[in-house]
Structure formats: structure tokens, C-alpha cells
Enzyme design. Sequence first.
Site, PDB file in Angstrom:
ATOM      1  N   HIS A  72      10.658   5.166 -11.824  1.00 37.00           N
ATOM      2  CA  HIS A  72      10.228   6.442 -12.426  1.00 37.00           C
ATOM      3  C   HIS A  72       9.359   6.244 -13.667  1.00 37.00           C
ATOM      4  CE1 HIS A  72      12.112   9.604 -10.020  1.00 37.00           C
ATOM      5  NE2 HIS A  72      13.064   8.714  -9.779  1.00 37.00           N
ATOM      6  N   SER A 108       3.792  11.032  17.304  1.00 37.45           N
ATOM      7  CA  SER A 108       4.838  10.366  16.532  1.00 37.45           C
ATOM      8  C   SER A 108       5.941   9.925  17.489  1.00 37.45           C
ATOM      9  CB  SER A 108       5.426  11.318  15.480  1.00 37.45           C
ATOM     10  OG  SER A 108       6.686  10.828  15.067  1.00 37.45           O
ATOM     11  N   ALA A 158      15.150   6.662   2.617  1.00 31.66           N
ATOM     12  CA  ALA A 158      15.967   5.552   2.123  1.00 31.66           C
ATOM     13  C   ALA A 158      15.455   5.018   0.785  1.00 31.66           C
ATOM     14  CB  ALA A 158      16.008   4.429   3.146  1.00 31.66           C
ATOM     15  N   SER A 164      10.055   4.142   0.829  1.00 27.29           N
ATOM     16  CA  SER A 164       8.718   4.685   0.945  1.00 27.29           C
ATOM     17  C   SER A 164       8.119   4.670   2.341  1.00 27.29           C
ATOM     18  CB  SER A 164       7.788   3.981  -0.041  1.00 27.29           C
ATOM     19  OG  SER A 164       6.842   4.925  -0.422  1.00 27.29           O
ATOM     20  N   SER A 165       8.849   5.283   3.244  1.00 21.09           N
ATOM     21  CA  SER A 165       8.287   5.469   4.580  1.00 21.09           C
ATOM     22  C   SER A 165       7.065   6.380   4.499  1.00 21.09           C
ATOM     23  CB  SER A 165       9.335   6.056   5.524  1.00 21.09           C
ATOM     24  OG  SER A 165       9.860   7.237   4.990  1.00 21.09           O
ATOM     25  N   SER A 166       7.058   7.304   3.537  1.00 20.29           N
ATOM     26  CA  SER A 166       5.920   8.225   3.465  1.00 20.29           C
ATOM     27  C   SER A 166       4.631   7.486   3.091  1.00 20.29           C
ATOM     28  CB  SER A 166       6.197   9.385   2.505  1.00 20.29           C
ATOM     29  OG  SER A 166       6.489   8.901   1.221  1.00 20.29           O
ATOM     30  N   GLU A 175      -0.391  12.491  -0.905  1.00 15.57           N
ATOM     31  CA  GLU A 175       1.036  12.810  -1.132  1.00 15.57           C
ATOM     32  C   GLU A 175       1.177  14.020  -2.072  1.00 15.57           C
ATOM     33  OE1 GLU A 175       3.830  10.667  -0.036  1.00 15.57           O
ATOM     34  OE2 GLU A 175       5.255  12.064  -0.927  1.00 15.57           O
ATOM     35  N   ASP A 197       4.041   3.352  -4.843  1.00 20.22           N
ATOM     36  CA  ASP A 197       4.320   3.131  -3.420  1.00 20.22           C
ATOM     37  C   ASP A 197       3.041   2.846  -2.644  1.00 20.22           C
ATOM     38  OD1 ASP A 197       6.714   3.928  -4.381  1.00 20.22           O
ATOM     39  OD2 ASP A 197       6.809   5.817  -3.283  1.00 20.22           O
TER      40      ASP A 197
HETATM   41  C1  GLA Z   1       8.903   7.612  -5.530  1.00 18.99           C
HETATM   42  C2  GLA Z   1       7.446   7.840  -5.938  1.00 18.99           C
HETATM   43  C3  GLA Z   1       6.919   6.685  -6.787  1.00 18.99           C
HETATM   44  C4  GLA Z   1       7.860   6.363  -7.931  1.00 18.99           C
HETATM   45  C5  GLA Z   1       9.301   6.259  -7.438  1.00 18.99           C
HETATM   46  C6  GLA Z   1      10.271   6.108  -8.569  1.00 18.99           C
HETATM   47  O1  GLA Z   1       9.002   6.522  -4.665  1.00 18.99           O
HETATM   48  O2  GLA Z   1       6.629   7.992  -4.806  1.00 18.99           O
HETATM   49  O3  GLA Z   1       5.627   7.001  -7.254  1.00 18.99           O
HETATM   50  O4  GLA Z   1       7.744   7.295  -8.967  1.00 18.99           O
HETATM   51  O5  GLA Z   1       9.704   7.371  -6.677  1.00 18.99           O
HETATM   52  O6  GLA Z   1      10.038   4.939  -9.267  1.00 18.99           O
END
Ligand code: GLA
Length: 386
Positions: free
Chosen positions: A37, A70, A123, A126-128, A160, A172
Site C-alpha cells: 500500500h 474466457s 488471492a 494480482s490476477s487482474s 484498472e 502489479d
Molecule cells: C493492489 C494494488 C497495488 C498495490 C497493492 C497494495 O494489489 O493493485 O497497486 O497498491 O494492492 O500494496
Amino acid sequence: MDKKELMATVETVFKRKFNHKPHLFFSPGRINFLGEHIDYNDGYVMPAAINNGICYAVSLNGTNQINIYSLDFDEMLTIRNADFQKREGWKNYVLSVLKEYEIAGKDISGFDCVFGGNIAGGAGISSSAAVEGGMAYAINALMEHGFNRKELALLCQRAEHNFPGVQCGIMDQYANMMGKKNQVVLLDCMEITHEYFPLQLEGFDIVLLNSNVHHSLASSEYNKRRSECEKGLDILKKGLNKTSFRQFQSSDAILPFKEEMGEKVYNRCRYVIDEIQRTQAGAQLLKLGDIEAFGKLMFATHEGLRDLYEVSCEELDFLVEEANKNEAVIGSRMMGGGFGGCTINIVRSEASEKLINDSSASYLSKFGRTPGVIRVSVEDGTAAIA
Ligand code: GLA
């Protein structure tokens, strides 16, 4: 399913659905060692791309129609005449990338696409960003738009922000594009520059324990944290003539502003300043190979995320507490946006099985279900697969 099987499945489904030969791409998820964060707070972060991610099979089709299937949702999205509107669910992640190409003045020609992953959604790995990165990279390669990796990461971040509506930082998408096998990416989120350093974890495993909790408030609370930090920084800017959280050596310096900020905002800012310091210290420790000291910082990060930033949850706290009881675990904390998702654990290799068994048993008896287990290796960022 491992990466090889996933690629084979996605390719087979593509050929069955579209009856021609695709180009294949793999787009990884990410872990993050320290610096949570703070990517949207002028911090430094320490992510790495992993072996789990999204596989794309894509081919131009010579029409003005885009067909995206998908595999995981068993759903086809058909777009005619480059009509990139916001929709629901997974569709927004691919559509938003196409929209960003349009905004950048780049034409999108008709194509067929199948994608699927071996990465758990929600999870915190960062699947997105993996969905966005794979789409963006494939389009760039096949339509020869000439963006470099950094530009693609920034395009995906804007994507995003747009349709999915999460005001995320750059971590990410950057890790997804810039990851390197067995290297940690030390990303300066203010300058958007990075350096690599080798991951020196001989004798240790990285184990993610997935709480399997996914709170729906994750994205709204995420955006809220972001605005709380902005509010805090505004007060510090006026009061101390500082322009960034990075300019503080210690969070003690903001104590005089506690009342004006209010308890919540003050705590958020304290966490951010502490975490920026921790990440810088952690990078040095990791470079020196002092894993034990590094691991202690991970525990401290968890405490900050739990008590000051308030993005943890009961299940994650429990997993970290259990890990802390195990002497073979040198570092453990919640990872990613929070409110569910995974903990990241660095554990002595010979004891990783025990950690998994013990945590699974105690989690089961406390919450009535077992956590997911993801053993990760550090791999390259998004790339075409020959
Ligand atoms: C998500 C966001 C990132 C980062 C994290 C926390 O994954 O996409 O940009 O802020 O939360 O570190």
C-alpha cells in the site's frame, strides 16, 4: 494445472473454437516481499513475477469483430466495430485495456482470443494485472503498436482505474511487465524506475497461504485508503512544507498533526512512513542476504497493515500468528490489497511441509475450511511463448 498444461489447454480450446493457429503469451501474477500500500504513496516496493498467471492464445482474424473467450468463466465476449463499453465482471479487465489503446489513438483490428489462468482470483496475487498485461502485450505485439514494457504497465494501470474502477498504484502492472526470473524488482514508485537484485533465498521456500476470503469491500476500501492518505499528506504539506511521505525519516515527525488529521488518517500516514523506511531497510538486508532480519520486517509490516492501515482481516491475522509460532518461518505477512487473499511466508525448505500441514489443520479447526496453498517460484514478466 501447471503452466505447460495450461498453455496446451488454452491452445487446444482456441483451435476448436476458431479453427486457426494462435500466438501464445503468458502473463504472470506477482508476489510482493515488502512495501504494501505504498506504491500510490511515493514509496518503494519489492515485487516479483511468479509461475502462476494467465495464458493467452490470440490471433488476428481479418474482420472488424473481436471474439474473446474466457476459459475460466466459460463465456464469450463479442465486440463489433471497436465498441469498447464498460460491462460487468471479467469483461471489464480486457475491455478497459482495449479502451486505453483507443484513447492512445491506436487502432484495434479484429482478433480471436482465448484466455485462462492457474491463478486464484481475489488471492492478492494480482490476477487482474495478469489479465490486463497479457491482453495489452498481445495487442502490442500482434498489431505492432510499439509500446515498451513500461508504457504497457502504465497503460494497464490506467485500464484498472477506468472500467474496474480501482485507483491502484503501479506495482502489479509493473511487476507483470518487468519481472525477471529469480530477481526481485525494487521499484521506485515516484520516479517509476527500478533495479533488479538477485533473490537470495537458498534453503528457503516461498509459500502463500490463501485465506480463501474475498471481501467485496476490497475495492471501495482501497480507494478510501488512497484518499485518506491524500488528505493526510495535504495537511503535512501545509504544516511542514513537505511534498511526499518519502521525505520523512520517522513517523514521529507527524505526531503534532494528529489532532488535525484525526486518528484514522494519522494512523494511515504513520504506517506509510514506517513502511517506506522498512522497504528501504529491507532491500539492503535482502541484498546482504540477511534473511532473518528481513523476515522480521515482514512481521512488522503485517502489524502495521493490521493495526494502523486496517486492511487485514481475522483469517489473515490468524494465519500470520500461526506462522509466527513456527520457528522455521522467518517472515510472514498478509500480501496485496488485503481484506482477504494470501499471506506470504518465507520458511526453511525442510520445514515448509510442516508449516502447510499445521496451518491447514489449525485454520480448518478455527474457520471450518482449509487454506489454499501456493508454492511460488520467481519468473519472467509477460512474454510470448514460442
Ligand atoms: C493492489 C494494488 C497495488 C498495490 C497493492 C497494495 O494489489 O493493485 O497497486 O497498491 O494492492 O500494496
